[in-house]
Design a protein around this motif. Sequence first.
Motif, PDB file in Angstrom:
ATOM      1  N   ASP A  45     -11.316 -61.479 -38.074  1.00 46.54           N
ATOM      2  CA  ASP A  45     -12.006 -61.757 -36.819  1.00 46.54           C
ATOM      3  C   ASP A  45     -12.742 -60.506 -36.361  1.00 46.54           C
ATOM      4  OD1 ASP A  45     -12.874 -62.708 -34.381  1.00 46.54           O
ATOM      5  OD2 ASP A  45     -10.880 -63.188 -33.614  1.00 46.54           O
ATOM      6  N   ASN A  81     -13.619 -59.897 -33.368  1.00 42.55           N
ATOM      7  CA  ASN A  81     -13.052 -59.519 -32.065  1.00 42.55           C
ATOM      8  C   ASN A  81     -14.085 -58.887 -31.126  1.00 42.55           C
ATOM      9  OD1 ASN A  81     -10.446 -60.393 -32.678  1.00 42.55           O
ATOM     10  ND2 ASN A  81      -9.957 -58.456 -33.665  1.00 42.55           N
ATOM     11  N   THR A  86     -15.699 -58.099 -27.855  1.00 45.75           N
ATOM     12  CA  THR A  86     -15.381 -58.141 -26.433  1.00 45.75           C
ATOM     13  C   THR A  86     -16.394 -57.305 -25.671  1.00 45.75           C
ATOM     14  OG1 THR A  86     -13.879 -56.242 -26.562  1.00 45.75           O
ATOM     15  CG2 THR A  86     -12.887 -58.416 -26.811  1.00 45.75           C
TER      16      THR A  86
END
Length: 178
Positions: free
Chosen positions: A78, A80, A82
């Motif tokens: 992933d 990820n 953010t």
Amino acid sequence: MKKKLIFSAALVLSLGLAACEEDKTKEEPKTEDTQQPVSAKAIDIDMALANDKSIPLEKRIAKIATDLFGTTTTDGNDRNITVESMGDSYYLKMMNDEAATKKNALDYAQRNTVELLKVLKDVEDLNNIQINWQANFINTNPGSAMTVLFKEKDFDKIDLANFKTTDLKEMATYYHVT
């Protein structure tokens, strides 16, 4: 995944044919449309959506990063992605593609940051962004491969036609590699 492979192939090809690219640049007229990053055109970044102020800027930045790099790294983990707002600054953190060495991780982070900044430069209400690339270094938890901070004045220095990875250190307000 297909878009990511096309993007990766285009990036490798363009890096490998740098001398040919200079001749190609001379042949193409310098209009606003031709100055858009090749990767952004290939995956069709919607700049109208990127500048839609009814959508929170964190979501627009995350969408741009997802459109450019996908939700998974080259090794299937992933990404990820953010994005956090800190006043008028934004903090973007994401996993880098798999790299055998720290040097490779840095190379990937630098190339991808250049592509990302070429698009983010045209996001009208983005003033400051810190980009942090995380990487897995042989049998360890993820750590920072590279962090850059670009402020509004730094975006003004970006010349889309000539922006290279070597420019990051000089142009960024903050530049750190691990």
